[in-house]
Design a protein around this motif. Structure first.
Motif, PDB file in Angstrom:
ATOM      1  N   ARG A 262      21.156  -1.304  20.419  1.00 32.71           N
ATOM      2  CA  ARG A 262      20.382  -2.049  21.409  1.00 32.71           C
ATOM      3  C   ARG A 262      21.188  -2.376  22.663  1.00 32.71           C
ATOM      4  O   ARG A 262      20.862  -3.327  23.386  1.00 32.71           O
ATOM      5  CB  ARG A 262      19.784  -3.337  20.803  1.00 32.71           C
ATOM      6  N   THR A 263      22.214  -1.591  22.950  1.00 33.04           N
ATOM      7  CA  THR A 263      22.988  -1.789  24.172  1.00 33.04           C
ATOM      8  C   THR A 263      22.835  -0.586  25.094  1.00 33.04           C
ATOM      9  O   THR A 263      22.465   0.503  24.657  1.00 33.04           O
ATOM     10  CB  THR A 263      24.488  -1.998  23.868  1.00 33.04           C
TER      11      THR A 263
ATOM     12  N   ALA B 204      17.133  -7.994  23.769  1.00 28.57           N
ATOM     13  CA  ALA B 204      16.644  -8.940  22.768  1.00 28.57           C
ATOM     14  C   ALA B 204      15.883  -8.185  21.686  1.00 28.57           C
ATOM     15  O   ALA B 204      15.357  -7.092  21.911  1.00 28.57           O
ATOM     16  CB  ALA B 204      15.740  -9.979  23.427  1.00 28.57           C
ATOM     17  N   THR B 205      15.820  -8.767  20.500  1.00 28.55           N
ATOM     18  CA  THR B 205      15.110  -8.132  19.389  1.00 28.55           C
ATOM     19  C   THR B 205      13.600  -8.200  19.606  1.00 28.55           C
ATOM     20  O   THR B 205      13.113  -9.004  20.418  1.00 28.55           O
ATOM     21  CB  THR B 205      15.449  -8.826  18.063  1.00 28.55           C
TER      22      THR B 205
ATOM     23  N   ALA C 276      10.816  -7.111  25.459  1.00 32.83           N
ATOM     24  CA  ALA C 276      12.168  -6.554  25.479  1.00 32.83           C
ATOM     25  C   ALA C 276      12.230  -5.291  24.629  1.00 32.83           C
ATOM     26  O   ALA C 276      12.909  -4.323  24.987  1.00 32.83           O
ATOM     27  CB  ALA C 276      13.169  -7.587  24.962  1.00 32.83           C
ATOM     28  N   GLU C 277      11.519  -5.296  23.511  1.00 29.87           N
ATOM     29  CA  GLU C 277      11.475  -4.123  22.648  1.00 29.87           C
ATOM     30  C   GLU C 277      10.807  -2.959  23.371  1.00 29.87           C
ATOM     31  O   GLU C 277      11.272  -1.809  23.285  1.00 29.87           O
ATOM     32  CB  GLU C 277      10.706  -4.448  21.370  1.00 29.87           C
ATOM     33  N   GLN C 278       9.725  -3.238  24.093  1.00 27.35           N
ATOM     34  CA  GLN C 278       9.038  -2.189  24.855  1.00 27.35           C
ATOM     35  C   GLN C 278       9.957  -1.578  25.906  1.00 27.35           C
ATOM     36  O   GLN C 278      10.049  -0.354  26.047  1.00 27.35           O
ATOM     37  CB  GLN C 278       7.791  -2.760  25.523  1.00 27.35           C
ATOM     38  N   VAL C 279      10.648  -2.437  26.658  1.00 28.81           N
ATOM     39  CA  VAL C 279      11.554  -1.948  27.707  1.00 28.81           C
ATOM     40  C   VAL C 279      12.696  -1.157  27.086  1.00 28.81           C
ATOM     41  O   VAL C 279      13.068  -0.083  27.582  1.00 28.81           O
ATOM     42  CB  VAL C 279      12.088  -3.114  28.552  1.00 28.81           C
ATOM     43  N   TYR C 280      13.236  -1.663  25.988  1.00 31.92           N
ATOM     44  CA  TYR C 280      14.332  -0.972  25.313  1.00 31.92           C
ATOM     45  C   TYR C 280      13.912   0.435  24.881  1.00 31.92           C
ATOM     46  O   TYR C 280      14.637   1.409  25.091  1.00 31.92           O
ATOM     47  CB  TYR C 280      14.780  -1.779  24.101  1.00 31.92           C
ATOM     48  N   GLN C 281      12.731   0.560  24.290  1.00 34.18           N
ATOM     49  CA  GLN C 281      12.250   1.860  23.837  1.00 34.18           C
ATOM     50  C   GLN C 281      11.981   2.793  25.019  1.00 34.18           C
ATOM     51  O   GLN C 281      12.232   4.005  24.936  1.00 34.18           O
ATOM     52  CB  GLN C 281      10.983   1.692  22.990  1.00 34.18           C
ATOM     53  N   LEU C 282      11.483   2.251  26.127  1.00 32.54           N
ATOM     54  CA  LEU C 282      11.232   3.065  27.314  1.00 32.54           C
ATOM     55  C   LEU C 282      12.540   3.535  27.952  1.00 32.54           C
ATOM     56  O   LEU C 282      12.643   4.670  28.425  1.00 32.54           O
ATOM     57  CB  LEU C 282      10.400   2.277  28.332  1.00 32.54           C
ATOM     58  N   VAL C 283      13.539   2.659  27.961  1.00 35.28           N
ATOM     59  CA  VAL C 283      14.854   3.048  28.460  1.00 35.28           C
ATOM     60  C   VAL C 283      15.463   4.113  27.557  1.00 35.28           C
ATOM     61  O   VAL C 283      15.981   5.130  28.013  1.00 35.28           O
ATOM     62  CB  VAL C 283      15.784   1.820  28.558  1.00 35.28           C
TER      63      VAL C 283
END
Length: 211
Positions: free
Chosen positions: A38-39, A103-104, A111-118
């Motif tokens: 998640r980084t 964030a989890t 935050a999860e949506q943005v993380y997956q899109l990134v």
């Protein structure tokens, strides 16, 4: 009071009193690669002129204020919860590099949506929000910000600065260059085809008029 985001030109045209509770935002394009922990590490700003011909001098950017609250926002929106925290930030050649931890999903579903899109390569732009302390008009028609204070940085949709690359992400850079080259070649081919079609139509008209 909510902080208002401005362009550097809007900021420059304000009086000192009017600049209270305002920040300037500048975007950079980044080939972000998120890790499984998640980084993600990417460059948040460089000394390259952006599309507005503005330059933020990296050596003049202070992070002292930001160190007290290392939040990472979505689109500079302070009305919603942060999507990540900055776990590392340091100067590099002609820029600043930051590592963030998202964030989890339980803490912040967005935050999860943005993380997956990134992670999937759908989002690739970051933006700094900063307070200009010293600026001057440059020869490019924009402004050079020689001294500034970092307020926050965000992941965003559309960048203004064309230069920001993830460290050790040469494959992504090569792929981006290949895509650009393919687009240029495709446009050249389309233009050539349109010219050929136009010539055929002109010849057809000429032959018709002679008959």
């Amino acid at each position: 009071m909510a902080i208002k985001t401005l362009t550097i030109k809007e900021y420059a045209n304000l009086s000192k009193d009017q600049r209270q509770d305002t920040i300037v935002v500048k975007d950079v394009m980044s080939s972000i690669t998120a890790n499984d922990d998640r980084t993600a590490t990417f460059i948040i700003t460089t000394g390259t002129a952006d599309r507005d011909q503005d330059i933020v001098v990296p050596q003049g950017l202070s992070i002292a204020h930001y160190q007290n609250n290392r939040v990472v926002l979505w689109g500079h929106d302070q009305s919603i919860l942060p999507i990540a925290k900055c776990i590392g930030i340091q100067p590099i050649d002609n820029g600043w590099q930051a590592t963030v931890e998202f964030a989890t999903a339980e803490a912040n579903p967005m935050a999860e949506q943005v993380y997956q899109l990134v992670k999937g390569g759908f989002l690739s732009a970051v933006s700094i929000g900063f307070i200009p302390l010293d600026l001057e008009v440059n020869d490019l028609g924009g402004y050079t910000i020689t001294k500034s204070e970092l307020f926050e940085f965000s992941i965003v949709n559309v960048p203004a600065n064309p230069e920001a690359l993830v460290v050790d992400d040469e494959d992504a850079l090569i792929m981006d260059e290949q895509i650009i080259a393919q687009d240029i070649l495709s446009n050249i081919n389309k233009t050539a085809e349109r010219k050929k079609l136009k010539m055929r139509l002109e010849l057809h008209k000429l032959s018709g008029s002679r008959n």
